[in-house]
Design an enzyme around this catalytic site. Structure first.
Site, mmCIF file in Angstrom:
data_model
loop_
_atom_site.group_PDB
_atom_site.id
_atom_site.type_symbol
_atom_site.label_atom_id
_atom_site.label_comp_id
_atom_site.label_asym_id
_atom_site.label_seq_id
_atom_site.Cartn_x
_atom_site.Cartn_y
_atom_site.Cartn_z
ATOM 1 N N LYS A 37 89.091 -27.992 -10.151
ATOM 2 C CA LYS A 37 88.785 -27.477 -11.489
ATOM 3 C C LYS A 37 87.311 -27.703 -11.782
ATOM 4 O O LYS A 37 86.797 -28.819 -11.610
ATOM 5 C CB LYS A 37 89.637 -28.191 -12.546
ATOM 6 C CG LYS A 37 89.816 -27.384 -13.825
ATOM 7 C CD LYS A 37 90.733 -26.192 -13.608
ATOM 8 C CE LYS A 37 91.270 -25.616 -14.920
ATOM 9 N NZ LYS A 37 92.190 -24.503 -14.693
ATOM 10 N N THR B 123 95.296 -26.654 -10.304
ATOM 11 C CA THR B 123 93.999 -26.954 -10.909
ATOM 12 C C THR B 123 94.153 -27.374 -12.370
ATOM 13 O O THR B 123 93.345 -28.159 -12.880
ATOM 14 C CB THR B 123 93.040 -25.756 -10.815
ATOM 15 O OG1 THR B 123 93.512 -24.679 -11.605
ATOM 16 C CG2 THR B 123 92.898 -25.308 -9.372
ATOM 17 N N ARG C 155 43.937 -28.512 -15.369
ATOM 18 C CA ARG C 155 44.870 -27.459 -15.789
ATOM 19 C C ARG C 155 46.071 -28.059 -16.482
ATOM 20 O O ARG C 155 46.306 -29.274 -16.451
ATOM 21 C CB ARG C 155 45.351 -26.664 -14.573
ATOM 22 C CG ARG C 155 46.137 -27.528 -13.584
ATOM 23 C CD ARG C 155 46.777 -26.745 -12.463
ATOM 24 N NE ARG C 155 47.518 -27.638 -11.560
ATOM 25 C CZ ARG C 155 48.385 -27.225 -10.649
ATOM 26 N NH1 ARG C 155 48.621 -25.933 -10.492
ATOM 27 N NH2 ARG C 155 49.015 -28.089 -9.885
ATOM 28 N N GLN D 284 52.840 -31.417 -5.215
ATOM 29 C CA GLN D 284 53.317 -32.073 -4.008
ATOM 30 C C GLN D 284 52.897 -33.546 -3.968
ATOM 31 O O GLN D 284 53.699 -34.436 -3.672
ATOM 32 C CB GLN D 284 52.766 -31.352 -2.763
ATOM 33 C CG GLN D 284 53.368 -29.987 -2.502
ATOM 34 C CD GLN D 284 52.619 -28.849 -3.177
ATOM 35 O OE1 GLN D 284 52.026 -29.038 -4.232
ATOM 36 N NE2 GLN D 284 52.668 -27.666 -2.583
ATOM 37 N N HIS E 132 54.209 -22.086 -15.466
ATOM 38 C CA HIS E 132 52.825 -21.624 -15.572
ATOM 39 C C HIS E 132 52.436 -21.300 -17.011
ATOM 40 O O HIS E 132 53.226 -20.717 -17.770
ATOM 41 C CB HIS E 132 52.619 -20.384 -14.699
ATOM 42 C CG HIS E 132 52.805 -20.654 -13.246
ATOM 43 N ND1 HIS E 132 52.004 -21.524 -12.538
ATOM 44 C CD2 HIS E 132 53.714 -20.174 -12.347
ATOM 45 C CE1 HIS E 132 52.395 -21.562 -11.272
ATOM 46 N NE2 HIS E 132 53.436 -20.766 -11.140
#
Length: 305
Positions: free
Chosen positions: A10, A55, A180, A237, A265
């Site tokens: 379920k 279920t 940025r 990263q 962005h």
């Protein structure tokens, strides 16, 4: 032809639980997916439903355990309790996979103190736990794995992030920037190193003492937010690698950390038509358009050597 994989259960079982301790109350809200495997192949290959725990019964089990489990406020233990129930209750079921999302409810502060029974949804982030238990070697030799994590934790820093010295070729149009906006929705996962020995329902409290599920979850969130805020980021990263390293350093019961970070962005609006300079970061760019798509998607897993 043969059946090579079968699993069912379920999904999207919504549970809200109040735990009352006098006039002090705790709450927990979960969405749960509970799945099972075992000797169920004849339900597929011979239309024989005698092996099927419906279920709907799976859903009912989740609700009953939400009422009766002593671990309901600890999402990792509650997920383990559900999974262990299925493989110990039913002889023909040998595996269970339970994924649990916990929604955020924080106490409302009143006059500087947490209110005893009033809460606010002060963020859309979700705590995630996924457990797998395996009783194929015997009901007294149950093995398992637990991963924790979080998703939909939206963060943004308006400075302290650069992206320069990237590979340039004939397809490159991106301009390097020394400063940025950096924004992402944190999607992280950490794998717990469980102690050796079989898993049991009666042993869940001791397991929590050894592994510290909730302490690790709090530590991982704190480290993620603090490093996101303070790291002078050369790239998504580089920052996510530092985050993962620090989580492993501070939490001995974590064996690996994974991040999946979409880059949200923000693009400067060209206001030159109005004789306003707004296209040059970091000093002049101040008005931006948030973009839903496309977005960068950066992923990494860091593991102990």
């Amino acid at each position: 032809m043969s059946l090579t994989f079968a699993r069912y259960g379920k999904d999207k079982v919504r549970v809200f639980r109040i735990v009352r301790n006098g006039d002090w109350q705790d709450v927990a809200e979960y969405t749960i997916c509970a799945l099972v495997e075992g000797k169920i192949e004849t339900s597929y290959t011979q239309a024989d439903n005698t092996c099927v725990v419906a279920t709907d019964s799976v859903k009912n089990t989740v609700n009953v355990l939400a009422k009766t489990s002593p671990h309901v406020l600890n999402p990792a233990l509650f997920a383990l309790h559900i999974a262990l129930h299925f493989v110990t209750k039913y002889d023909h079921l040998s595996k269970s996979v339970v994924e649990l999302q916990q929604f955020k409810w924080s106490r409302i502060p009143v006059n500087g103190k947490d209110h005893k029974h009033s809460f606010v949804r002060d963020g859309e982030e979700k705590l995630i736990f996924k457990v797998e238990v395996d009783a194929t070697e015997g009901k007294d030799k149950i093995k398992g794995s637990v991963t924790g994590g979080m998703k939909d934790l939206l963060v943004l820093k308006s400075s302290g992030s650069a992206f320069e010295n990237f590979y340039v070729d004939e397809y490159t149009t991106l301009t390097p920037v020394s400063d940025r906006i950096l924004s992402t929705a944190i999607d992280s996962e950490y794998t717990y190193a469980l102690p050796t020995g079989p898993l049991t329902i009666d042993g869940l409290a001791d397991l929590d003492k050894a592994v510290k599920f909730q302490e690790v979850a709090k530590s991982a969130k704190t480290i993620t937010l603090e490093l996101f805020a303070t790291d002078e980021s050369a790239s998504v990263q580089a920052t996510m690698y530092k985050m993962a390293q620090e989580i492993l350093k501070e939490n001995s019961t974590v064996s690996s950390v994974t991040y999946r970070l979409p880059n949200k962005h923000y693009v400067p609006v060209n206001l030159s038509f109005f004789k306003l300079e707004n296209m040059t970061p970091p000093d002049k760019a101040e008005v931006f358009t948030p973009l839903e798509s496309p977005s960068g998607l950066i992923m990494a897993t860091v593991s102990r050597a």
